[in-house]
Design an enzyme around this catalytic site. Structure first.
Site, PDB file in Angstrom:
ATOM      1  CG  ASP A  23       4.178  -5.576   4.370  1.00 43.78           C
ATOM      2  OD1 ASP A  23       2.026  -5.590   4.993  1.00 43.78           O
ATOM      3  OD2 ASP A  23       4.089  -4.601   3.580  1.00 43.78           O
ATOM      4  CE  LYS A  26       1.730  -9.606   9.798  1.00 39.70           C
ATOM      5  NZ  LYS A  26       2.534  -9.141   8.486  1.00 39.70           N
ATOM      6  N   GLY A  50      -1.161  -3.572   8.408  1.00 40.72           N
ATOM      7  CA  GLY A  50      -1.684  -3.645   6.948  1.00 40.72           C
ATOM      8  C   GLY A  50      -2.499  -4.558   6.476  1.00 40.72           C
ATOM      9  CG  HIS A  51      -2.818  -7.598   9.321  1.00 44.59           C
ATOM     10  ND1 HIS A  51      -3.086  -7.965  10.333  1.00 44.59           N
ATOM     11  CD2 HIS A  51      -1.709  -7.134   8.899  1.00 44.59           C
ATOM     12  CE1 HIS A  51      -1.347  -8.144  11.138  1.00 44.59           C
ATOM     13  NE2 HIS A  51      -1.196  -7.418  10.210  1.00 44.59           N
ATOM     14  CD  GLN A 254       3.814  -4.176  12.445  1.00 46.71           C
ATOM     15  OE1 GLN A 254       3.787  -4.206  14.555  1.00 46.71           O
ATOM     16  NE2 GLN A 254       2.785  -2.835  12.196  1.00 46.71           N
TER      17      GLN A 254
HETATM   18  P1  GDP Z   1       0.044  -8.716   5.463  1.00 38.61           P
HETATM   19  O1  GDP Z   1       0.807  -7.504   6.465  1.00 38.61           O
HETATM   20  O2  GDP Z   1       0.885  -9.490   6.424  1.00 38.61           O
HETATM   21  O3  GDP Z   1      -1.654  -9.353   6.158  1.00 38.61           O
HETATM   22  O4  GDP Z   1       0.127  -8.452   4.336  1.00 38.61           O
HETATM   23  P2  GDP Z   1      -1.062  -7.976   3.742  1.00 38.61           P
HETATM   24  O5  GDP Z   1      -1.999  -7.908   3.775  1.00 38.61           O
HETATM   25  O6  GDP Z   1      -0.016  -6.477   3.805  1.00 38.61           O
HETATM   26  O7  GDP Z   1      -0.275  -8.774   1.866  1.00 38.61           O
HETATM   27  C1  GDP Z   1      -0.466  -9.569   1.430  1.00 38.61           C
HETATM   28  C2  GDP Z   1      -1.145  -9.242  -0.025  1.00 38.61           C
HETATM   29  O8  GDP Z   1      -1.083 -10.350  -0.766  1.00 38.61           O
HETATM   30  C3  GDP Z   1      -2.636  -8.597  -0.395  1.00 38.61           C
HETATM   31  O9  GDP Z   1      -3.047  -8.038  -1.079  1.00 38.61           O
HETATM   32  C4  GDP Z   1      -3.268 -10.399   0.242  1.00 38.61           C
HETATM   33  O10 GDP Z   1      -4.930 -10.127  -0.583  1.00 38.61           O
HETATM   34  C5  GDP Z   1      -2.174 -10.715  -1.309  1.00 38.61           C
HETATM   35  N1  GDP Z   1      -2.402 -12.282  -0.815  1.00 38.61           N
HETATM   36  C6  GDP Z   1      -2.298 -13.084   0.445  1.00 38.61           C
HETATM   37  N2  GDP Z   1      -1.497 -14.585  -0.499  1.00 38.61           N
HETATM   38  C7  GDP Z   1      -1.502 -14.403  -0.974  1.00 38.61           C
HETATM   39  C8  GDP Z   1      -1.362 -15.159  -1.802  1.00 38.61           C
HETATM   40  O11 GDP Z   1      -0.609 -16.265  -1.864  1.00 38.61           O
HETATM   41  N3  GDP Z   1      -1.225 -14.901  -3.555  1.00 38.61           N
HETATM   42  C9  GDP Z   1      -1.289 -13.307  -4.278  1.00 38.61           C
HETATM   43  N4  GDP Z   1      -1.519 -13.827  -5.346  1.00 38.61           N
HETATM   44  N5  GDP Z   1      -2.321 -12.555  -3.266  1.00 38.61           N
HETATM   45  C10 GDP Z   1      -1.287 -13.381  -1.617  1.00 38.61           C
HETATM   46  P1  IMO Z   2       2.131  -5.479   8.797  1.00 40.45           P
HETATM   47  O1  IMO Z   2       1.243  -5.876   9.549  1.00 40.45           O
HETATM   48  C1  IMO Z   2       5.650  -3.751   5.867  1.00 40.45           C
HETATM   49  C2  IMO Z   2       7.625  -0.843   8.097  1.00 40.45           C
HETATM   50  C3  IMO Z   2       7.669   0.654   8.375  1.00 40.45           C
HETATM   51  C4  IMO Z   2       8.919   0.998   8.078  1.00 40.45           C
HETATM   52  C5  IMO Z   2       9.282  -0.200   9.872  1.00 40.45           C
HETATM   53  C6  IMO Z   2       8.981   1.594  10.688  1.00 40.45           C
HETATM   54  O2  IMO Z   2       1.484  -5.288   7.320  1.00 40.45           O
HETATM   55  O3  IMO Z   2       2.831  -6.349   7.764  1.00 40.45           O
HETATM   56  P2  IMO Z   2       6.442   2.435  11.598  1.00 40.45           P
HETATM   57  O4  IMO Z   2       5.425   3.083  11.524  1.00 40.45           O
HETATM   58  O5  IMO Z   2       6.273   1.185  12.385  1.00 40.45           O
HETATM   59  O6  IMO Z   2       7.401   2.786  12.405  1.00 40.45           O
HETATM   60  O7  IMO Z   2       7.657   1.928  10.889  1.00 40.45           O
HETATM   61  O8  IMO Z   2       8.322  -0.850   9.715  1.00 40.45           O
HETATM   62  N1  IMO Z   2       6.218  -1.105   8.460  1.00 40.45           N
HETATM   63  C7  IMO Z   2       6.024  -2.149   7.808  1.00 40.45           C
HETATM   64  N2  IMO Z   2       6.233  -2.357   6.545  1.00 40.45           N
HETATM   65  N3  IMO Z   2       4.599  -3.842   7.126  1.00 40.45           N
HETATM   66  C8  IMO Z   2       4.004  -3.906   8.167  1.00 40.45           C
HETATM   67  O9  IMO Z   2       3.089  -4.601   8.927  1.00 40.45           O
HETATM   68  C9  IMO Z   2       5.086  -2.814   8.820  1.00 40.45           C
HETATM   69  N4  IMO Z   2       4.457  -2.116   9.678  1.00 40.45           N
HETATM   70  C10 IMO Z   2       5.896  -1.013  10.181  1.00 40.45           C
HETATM   71  O10 IMO Z   2       7.485   0.787   6.866  1.00 40.45           O
HETATM   72  O11 IMO Z   2       9.919   0.777   7.792  1.00 40.45           O
HETATM   73 MG    MG Z   3       0.462  -5.397   5.206  1.00 42.18          MG
END
Ligand code: GDP
Ligand code: IMO
Ligand code: MG
Length: 501
Positions: A23, A26, A50-51, A254
């Site tokens: 999170d 990416k 969840g991207h 992840q």
């Molecule tokens: P990922 O799983 O690595 O793709 O990240 P997620 O999408 O799960 O979580 C990142 C969150 O931060 C999302 O809601 C993005 O829209 C938000 N985000 C990404 N870069 C930035 C940033 O530089 N600043 C802020 N405030 N939000 C960001």
């Molecule tokens: P992205 O790609 C954050 C965490 C779960 C749990 C552990 C194992 O969005 O960064 P699983 O369902 O994979 O067997 O769960 O890994 N987890 C993540 N945490 N971002 C993710 O993906 C994750 N994918 C799995 O919360 O602790």
């Molecule tokens: Mg994510």
């Protein structure tokens, strides 16, 4: 405005992975780099990811589809590689939503060797969550059970969707022992899980046999196979023919600390989400990757689910609170907390609210803590020294920024074989062993924060001196080189660092 990608130099294959617990943004970085790429591939994980991508105030979240899918009309090829555990229902749901929003998927390619996530995997994953001693706080997407089957040499693959008899035979072999295990749980809970939307609201349920095998065969080799047929191919071949010739971008899922091989085992996911697992899962070798970016939040990190987190703001109290509280409850009761609260627990809540740190897949509260250089050094060792810092805008106005530079070990003597870790020992580098980390107190270096709003800044030189001092410190301490900075979720809120060039 067209982005300048000259900072990627001569690289032909570039990868984006995460150096923390996921999170880190990416999705946003992949979206930013996609105009440079010809092919974008996912290689690990499944719908547990969840991207989020955002532009012009709109936000989309993908779970299985690569974040590049929104650029399909520009001819960008998006690949779901063989290392991915693939849930056909989920993919079709994402495609349906994508098309409804006016986006195309003509250039999507799905590996015929990707491993199938079947209803029994999701059921077992969710049932484990019901037992406290089994629960790891997974996303409930069937990831662990699906990878277990693969290593147990009992998987079905995407290619099997197109061979009804083979599918039925393999399913029979796969499902038998699963049903026996499912019967050990409360039948009403099993029923409830099978009626969840992720499992088609009961379409795979049978009163007597629990799982309706005929219905699984019917749906998977019928409707799902037909919806996906046009996308399925030998993606390994496709990527081999592309590597070194066109621009390939690998999208990690992840994060390093969740890697089955490198992370805080057993509180990890079931794939190797380092650059090594990503390259392999996309059909490449790490030797093929010219440039790897490890994304991390600046200067905090988050974790969803259970497991050690030495720098967590508010410690155990915060972990407990996050496991029990919903986003709505938090936003109803705690919006008035300040990012400068003296109490770590309250400060953690304020950072979460400021950073909107709620799971993109499950909606759960993400636990929040300070950046940890002890763990970062391990991630850099595998993912390499090129780093992207995201979400720096979240700490605008924070008076003191703490960076964890070492741990003090506070547990009983820990036997490491030839060595013993004594109570009180100072550690600057350690394998992220979950039980060991649980007994480590962080030692911080405290820096003054910056007062200005950074989300409108567009060059490295504009960024506050206080922020740049911390970046220099992290680089000197770890050898990392910060190459990009993100100061907001939107595409244009991205700064390429040119200080050394
Ligand atoms: P990922 O799983 O690595 O793709 O990240 P997620 O999408 O799960 O979580 C990142 C969150 O931060 C999302 O809601 C993005 O829209 C938000 N985000 C990404 N870069 C930035 C940033 O530089 N600043 C802020 N405030 N939000 C960001
Ligand atoms: P992205 O790609 C954050 C965490 C779960 C749990 C552990 C194992 O969005 O960064 P699983 O369902 O994979 O067997 O769960 O890994 N987890 C993540 N945490 N971002 C993710 O993906 C994750 N994918 C799995 O919360 O602790
Ligand atoms: Mg994510």
């Amino acid at each position: 405005m067209k982005n300048d990608y000259s900072f990627l130099g001569e690289a032909k294959t570039v990868a984006v992975v995460c150096n923390q617990w996921g999170d880190t943004g990416k999705g946003k970085i992949v979206d930013f780099l996609t105009p440079w790429a010809d092919v974008v591939a996912r290689g690990t994980g499944g719908a547990n990811a969840g991207h989020t991508v955002a532009w012009e105030g709109k936000k989309f979240v993908t779970h299985l589809l690569p974040s590049s899918i929104f650029h399909d009309k520009e001819g960008k090829i998006s690949i779901i590689g063989s290392g991915v555990v693939f849930d056909p229902r989920q993919c079709i749901a994402e495609l349906t939503a994508l098309h409804a929003n006016g986006y195309a998927s003509e250039h999507l390619r799905i590996s015929r060797r990707a491993k199938l996530v079947l209803p029994q995997h999701i059921v077992l994953d969710r049932l484990s969550a019901s037992r406290v001693n089994e629960s790891l706080g997974t996303t409930g997407r069937g990831i662990g059970p699906a990878y277990s089957d693969y290593y147990n040499r009992n998987s079905l693959t995407v290619g099997d969707l197109f061979h009804r008899d083979t599918f039925a035979k393999k399913l029979q072999r796969n499902i038998e022992e699963k049903i026996a295990r499912i019967r050990e749980y409360d039948p009403s809970l099993v029923r409830e899980i099978l009626f969840h939307t992720h499992l088609g609201e009961g379409i795979f349920f049978n009163d007597e046999t629990i799982l309706n095998r005929d219905s699984i065969v019917e749906h998977f080799t019928g409707e799902y196979a037909e919806a996906l047929r046009a996308y399925v191919t030998d993606t390994d071949e496709l990527i081999h023919n592309t590597v070194g010739k066109k621009h390939i971008l690998l999208e990690g899922a992840q994060g390093y600390l969740l890697s089955i091989d490198y992370g805080t085992y057993p509180y990890v996911t079931s794939s190797d989400c380092s650059i090594e697992g990503l390259a392999k899962g996309a059909g490449l070798s790490v030797r093929d990757v010219d440039l790897t970016f490890g994304v991390m939040k600046g200067f905090y990190m988050t974790r969803v689910g259970k497991g050690a987190f030495p720098t967590e703001m508010g410690g155990e109290e915060a972990q407990e609170y996050c496991s029990k509280t919903t986003k709505d409850e938090e936003l109803r009761t705690h919006v008035d907390y300040s990012i400068n609260e003296q109490d770590g627990f309250k400060q953690g809540i304020a950072v979460r609210i400021n950073g909107n740190e709620y799971g993109a897949t499950t909606g759960r509260l993400r636990r929040v803590g300070w950046v940890d250089l002890v763990l970062l050094k391990r991630a850099l060792h595998v993912n390499g020294m090129n780093v992207i810092l995201t979400k720096l805008d979240v700490l605008d106005g924070c008076e003191e920024i703490k960076i964890c530079i070492a741990y003090q070990y506070t547990g009983e003597a820990f036997f490491l074989g030839r060595d013993t870790l004594a109570h009180g020992a100072i550690l600057t580098s350690v394998h992220p062993d979950n039980s060991l980390l649980s007994s480590c107190e962080p030692i911080y270096k405290v820096f003054p924060g910056w007062k200005t709003k950074t989300s409108n800044m567009r060059s490295y030189q504009d960024l506050p001196q206080e922020m740049r001092t911390i970046i220099d410190f992290i680089e000197n301490e770890t050898g990392a080189r910060v190459r990009m900075i993100s100061i907001g979720p939107e595409r244009d809120q991205t700064i390429v660092v040119d200080k050394d060039v």
